[in-house]
Design a protein around this motif. Structure first.
Motif, short mmCIF file in Angstrom:
data_model
loop_
_atom_site.label_atom_id
_atom_site.label_comp_id
_atom_site.label_asym_id
_atom_site.label_seq_id
_atom_site.Cartn_x
_atom_site.Cartn_y
_atom_site.Cartn_z
N ARG A 72 35.54 46.10 35.31
CA ARG A 72 35.78 44.71 35.71
C ARG A 72 37.09 44.21 35.12
O ARG A 72 37.84 43.48 35.77
CB ARG A 72 34.61 43.83 35.26
N ALA A 73 37.41 44.61 33.90
CA ALA A 73 38.66 44.21 33.25
C ALA A 73 39.87 44.74 34.03
O ALA A 73 40.87 44.04 34.21
CB ALA A 73 38.69 44.68 31.80
N GLN A 74 39.79 45.98 34.50
CA GLN A 74 40.89 46.55 35.30
C GLN A 74 41.04 45.79 36.62
O GLN A 74 42.15 45.50 37.05
CB GLN A 74 40.64 48.04 35.57
N ALA A 75 39.92 45.50 37.25
CA ALA A 75 39.97 44.75 38.51
C ALA A 75 40.54 43.35 38.27
O ALA A 75 41.34 42.86 39.07
CB ALA A 75 38.58 44.66 39.13
N ALA A 76 40.17 42.74 37.16
CA ALA A 76 40.68 41.40 36.84
C ALA A 76 42.21 41.44 36.69
O ALA A 76 42.90 40.53 37.17
CB ALA A 76 40.04 40.88 35.57
N ILE A 81 47.89 40.18 39.55
CA ILE A 81 49.13 40.53 40.25
C ILE A 81 49.34 39.58 41.43
O ILE A 81 50.47 39.24 41.79
CB ILE A 81 49.09 41.99 40.75
N PHE A 82 48.26 39.11 42.01
CA PHE A 82 48.31 38.23 43.18
C PHE A 82 48.02 36.78 42.82
O PHE A 82 47.65 35.97 43.67
CB PHE A 82 47.32 38.73 44.24
N ASP A 83 48.19 36.45 41.54
CA ASP A 83 47.92 35.10 41.03
C ASP A 83 46.52 34.62 41.38
O ASP A 83 46.30 33.47 41.76
CB ASP A 83 48.96 34.09 41.55
N GLN A 84 45.57 35.52 41.28
CA GLN A 84 44.17 35.23 41.54
C GLN A 84 43.36 35.51 40.28
O GLN A 84 43.79 36.27 39.41
CB GLN A 84 43.64 36.10 42.68
N HIS A 85 42.18 34.91 40.22
CA HIS A 85 41.26 35.17 39.11
C HIS A 85 40.00 35.79 39.69
O HIS A 85 39.45 35.29 40.68
CB HIS A 85 40.91 33.89 38.36
N ILE A 86 39.55 36.85 39.07
CA ILE A 86 38.37 37.56 39.57
C ILE A 86 37.14 36.65 39.63
O ILE A 86 36.34 36.73 40.56
CB ILE A 86 38.10 38.85 38.75
N GLU A 87 37.03 35.74 38.67
CA GLU A 87 35.89 34.82 38.64
C GLU A 87 35.89 33.92 39.87
O GLU A 87 34.85 33.67 40.48
CB GLU A 87 35.89 33.98 37.37
N ASP A 88 37.08 33.41 40.24
CA ASP A 88 37.20 32.56 41.42
C ASP A 88 36.89 33.34 42.69
O ASP A 88 36.23 32.85 43.60
CB ASP A 88 38.60 31.95 41.51
N PHE A 89 37.38 34.57 42.74
CA PHE A 89 37.13 35.43 43.89
C PHE A 89 35.62 35.66 44.07
O PHE A 89 35.08 35.49 45.16
CB PHE A 89 37.85 36.76 43.74
N GLU A 90 34.96 36.06 42.99
CA GLU A 90 33.53 36.34 43.07
C GLU A 90 32.74 35.08 43.43
O GLU A 90 31.79 35.15 44.22
CB GLU A 90 33.03 36.96 41.77
N ALA A 91 33.14 33.95 42.88
CA ALA A 91 32.46 32.70 43.21
C ALA A 91 32.61 32.40 44.70
O ALA A 91 31.65 32.00 45.36
CB ALA A 91 33.00 31.55 42.37
#
Length: 107
Positions: A72-76, A81-91
């Motif tokens: 998950r840390a690697q995916a985050a 790189i795309f100015d995104q947050h994994i938490e926001d994406f998953e939500a």
């Protein structure tokens, strides 16, 4: 090939139970519809893989690049790189699920 040219595969496993008591008979078709709806979400860097979640030991969502599973840390880090947050994406993904369920049953 640079990392920005490589798409992140999002493996999203959907439980048949989210479709009600008859969910098992709907889950394959639902996954096809959900794929159509979700593929627009960050299509510039995400490749979706939606499947029924038949193995409960596997997480609902995980990530890979070129077939190699990421933590998950690697995916985050990839998301940053795309100015995104994994938490926001998953939500956003989990917010879309009930909407897609409604679309599935109202078609």
């Amino acid at each position: 090939m640079t990392i920005t040219q490589t798409q992140l595969t999002v493996n999203f496993r959907i439980e048949a139970g989210c479709l009600g008591p008859e969910g098992v008979s709907h889950i394959d078709q639902f996954c096809l519809l959900a794929h159509k709806r979700l593929k627009a979400l960050h299509s510039d860097f995400i490749d979706w893989n939606l499947t029924p979640r038949s193995d409960k030991t596997l997480p609902e969502i995980d990530y890979a690049i070129n077939g190699k599973m990421l933590s998950r840390a690697q995916a985050a880090r990839y998301f940053t790189i795309f100015d995104q947050h994994i938490e926001d994406f998953e939500a956003a993904v989990f917010e879309q699920l009930p909407i897609i369920i409604d679309q599935y049953f109202s078609r």
